[in-house]
Design a protein around this motif. Structure first.
Motif, PDB file in Angstrom:
ATOM      1  N   GLU A  83      82.051 105.106  -0.904  1.00  0.00           N
ATOM      2  CA  GLU A  83      81.275 103.927  -0.516  1.00  0.00           C
ATOM      3  C   GLU A  83      80.243 103.598  -1.594  1.00  0.00           C
ATOM      4  O   GLU A  83      80.022 102.426  -1.903  1.00  0.00           O
ATOM      5  N   SER A  84      79.627 104.603  -2.191  1.00  0.00           N
ATOM      6  CA  SER A  84      78.628 104.344  -3.240  1.00  0.00           C
ATOM      7  C   SER A  84      79.262 103.631  -4.435  1.00  0.00           C
ATOM      8  O   SER A  84      78.619 102.790  -5.073  1.00  0.00           O
ATOM      9  N   ARG A  86      81.864 101.555  -4.193  1.00  0.00           N
ATOM     10  CA  ARG A  86      82.104 100.185  -3.734  1.00  0.00           C
ATOM     11  C   ARG A  86      80.797  99.386  -3.713  1.00  0.00           C
ATOM     12  O   ARG A  86      80.793  98.188  -4.021  1.00  0.00           O
ATOM     13  N   GLU A  87      79.707 100.046  -3.392  1.00  0.00           N
ATOM     14  CA  GLU A  87      78.408  99.367  -3.415  1.00  0.00           C
ATOM     15  C   GLU A  87      78.056  98.916  -4.830  1.00  0.00           C
ATOM     16  O   GLU A  87      77.524  97.816  -5.020  1.00  0.00           O
ATOM     17  N   MET A  90      80.046  95.875  -5.596  1.00  0.00           N
ATOM     18  CA  MET A  90      79.565  94.701  -4.856  1.00  0.00           C
ATOM     19  C   MET A  90      78.168  94.272  -5.284  1.00  0.00           C
ATOM     20  O   MET A  90      77.647  93.280  -4.764  1.00  0.00           O
ATOM     21  N   SER A  91      77.553  94.979  -6.225  1.00  0.00           N
ATOM     22  CA  SER A  91      76.156  94.719  -6.582  1.00  0.00           C
ATOM     23  C   SER A  91      75.927  93.368  -7.258  1.00  0.00           C
ATOM     24  O   SER A  91      74.813  92.848  -7.219  1.00  0.00           O
ATOM     25  N   ASN A  94      79.002  89.152  -3.592  1.00  0.00           N
ATOM     26  CA  ASN A  94      79.285  89.547  -2.203  1.00  0.00           C
ATOM     27  C   ASN A  94      80.539  88.871  -1.670  1.00  0.00           C
ATOM     28  O   ASN A  94      80.726  88.743  -0.474  1.00  0.00           O
TER      29      ASN A  94
END
Length: 158
Positions: A83-84, A86-87, A90-91, A94
């Protein structure tokens, strides 16, 4: 439109990603092509990448996503196991649509055993499954289906 096709090595990210991009008439990119030489060397030697190795690679991809979107969109094949990760991806935008290609260790091991000329060594597959944090969002696609059926399903659902 930005689509990231994700999953462990051997799940079909590149195959599905290319076909999906062709169908949508947008560019396809493979995240593996953006790894620095140091990461490729490490993987070729049988060492798994750690978060420190991956961070600059993911940040570079995150910066490219909005650029690709401005040019009409893209499909990116990227493991994005945590998840980190993917974050980070996505930074900068969105608008990403996620497609998670899900398959068993046994199916993917069989696929990898038939693969040639790839820097990812089959013995690193277990580390990828150990690292994988299944997303709670996006499309979850069973890789047992034929690629054409997977593409149809993705197109219908996005």
């Amino acid at each position: 439109m930005l689509i990231i096709v994700m999953g462990v090595s051997g799940c079909g990210k590149s195959t599905i990603g290319k076909q999906l991009a062709d169908h949508l008439h947008i560019d396809f990119f493979d995240a593996d092509d953006f790894h620095p030489i140091s990461n490729i060397t490490k993987m070729k030697s049988g060492e798994a990448l750690n978060d420190t190795d991956r961070k600059p690679w993911l940040e570079n991809l995150a910066k490219k996503l909005p650029q690709w979107e401005l040019k009409g969109g893209a499909v990116l094949a990227c493991s994005a196991l945590k998840e980190s990760y993917r974050e980070i991806l996505m930074s900068e935008t969105n608008t990403i649509k996620w497609v998670y290609l899900n398959g068993s260790f046994e199916i993917i091991t069989e696929r990898l055993s038939k693969r040639t000329n790839h820097f990812m060594k089959m013995d690193l597959l277990k580390s990828q499954f150990d690292t994988l944090e299944t997303p709670t969002y996006g499309l979850h696609i069973d890789i047992k289906k034929e690629p054409t059926k997977i593409i149809e399903q993705v197109i219908c659902q996005i």
